[in-house]
Design a protein around this motif. Structure first.
Motif, PDB file in Angstrom:
ATOM      1  N   UNK A 186      52.074  53.958  50.827  1.00 40.76           N
ATOM      2  CA  UNK A 186      51.476  55.015  51.659  1.00 40.76           C
ATOM      3  C   UNK A 186      52.212  55.231  52.977  1.00 40.76           C
ATOM      4  N   UNK A 187      52.859  54.206  53.464  1.00 41.78           N
ATOM      5  CA  UNK A 187      53.524  54.295  54.755  1.00 41.78           C
ATOM      6  C   UNK A 187      54.973  54.712  54.663  1.00 41.78           C
ATOM      7  N   UNK A 188      55.377  55.250  53.539  1.00 42.21           N
ATOM      8  CA  UNK A 188      56.745  55.739  53.348  1.00 42.21           C
ATOM      9  C   UNK A 188      57.803  54.672  53.622  1.00 42.21           C
ATOM     10  N   UNK A 189      57.558  53.471  53.157  1.00 38.70           N
ATOM     11  CA  UNK A 189      58.543  52.408  53.273  1.00 38.70           C
ATOM     12  C   UNK A 189      58.425  51.531  54.495  1.00 38.70           C
ATOM     13  N   UNK A 190      57.467  51.795  55.371  1.00 40.38           N
ATOM     14  CA  UNK A 190      57.341  50.956  56.567  1.00 40.38           C
ATOM     15  C   UNK A 190      56.940  49.523  56.210  1.00 40.38           C
ATOM     16  N   UNK A 191      56.227  49.355  55.123  1.00 42.21           N
ATOM     17  CA  UNK A 191      55.841  48.013  54.690  1.00 42.21           C
ATOM     18  C   UNK A 191      57.039  47.182  54.280  1.00 42.21           C
ATOM     19  N   UNK A 192      58.018  47.825  53.661  1.00 37.91           N
ATOM     20  CA  UNK A 192      59.233  47.121  53.252  1.00 37.91           C
ATOM     21  C   UNK A 192      60.034  46.685  54.467  1.00 37.91           C
ATOM     22  N   UNK A 193      60.160  47.571  55.421  1.00 38.08           N
ATOM     23  CA  UNK A 193      60.883  47.234  56.660  1.00 38.08           C
ATOM     24  C   UNK A 193      60.153  46.127  57.412  1.00 38.08           C
ATOM     25  N   UNK A 195      47.557  44.551  49.927  1.00 38.80           N
ATOM     26  CA  UNK A 195      47.557  45.408  51.110  1.00 38.80           C
ATOM     27  C   UNK A 195      48.974  45.783  51.521  1.00 38.80           C
ATOM     28  N   UNK A 196      49.900  44.846  51.395  1.00 40.99           N
ATOM     29  CA  UNK A 196      51.287  45.107  51.774  1.00 40.99           C
ATOM     30  C   UNK A 196      51.914  46.144  50.846  1.00 40.99           C
ATOM     31  N   UNK A 197      51.608  46.082  49.549  1.00 41.54           N
ATOM     32  CA  UNK A 197      52.127  47.068  48.607  1.00 41.54           C
ATOM     33  C   UNK A 197      51.561  48.452  48.920  1.00 41.54           C
ATOM     34  N   UNK A 198      50.260  48.513  49.224  1.00 41.93           N
ATOM     35  CA  UNK A 198      49.643  49.794  49.579  1.00 41.93           C
ATOM     36  C   UNK A 198      50.294  50.352  50.842  1.00 41.93           C
TER      37      UNK A 198
END
Length: 59
Positions: free
Chosen positions: A40-47, A33-36
């Motif tokens: 999809x979230x334009x890098x918000x998951x990484x931040x 889910x975090x990778x998706x």
């Protein structure tokens, strides 16, 4: 009361493993889910992962 802590079952920092243990889910599901979210979230998951790695305490 449950506490959200980093897991010893870690790939990078233990964030997804800790969230998986807290929610009684398999950490692999959380990681997928975090990778998706990251894609999809334009890098918000990484931040969000970096912030969570800083904020969530170690065991």
């Amino acid at each position: 009361m449950k506490r959200l802590i980093k897991s010893k079952n870690k790939m990078l920092c233990g964030v997804c493993g800790g969230i998986g243990e807290y929610l009684n889910l398999d950490p692999t599901v959380i990681r997928i889910l975090w990778v998706v979210l990251s894609i999809c979230g334009l890098g918000t998951g990484i931040i969000a992962y970096i912030i969570a790695a800083i904020i969530i305490p170690e065991v």
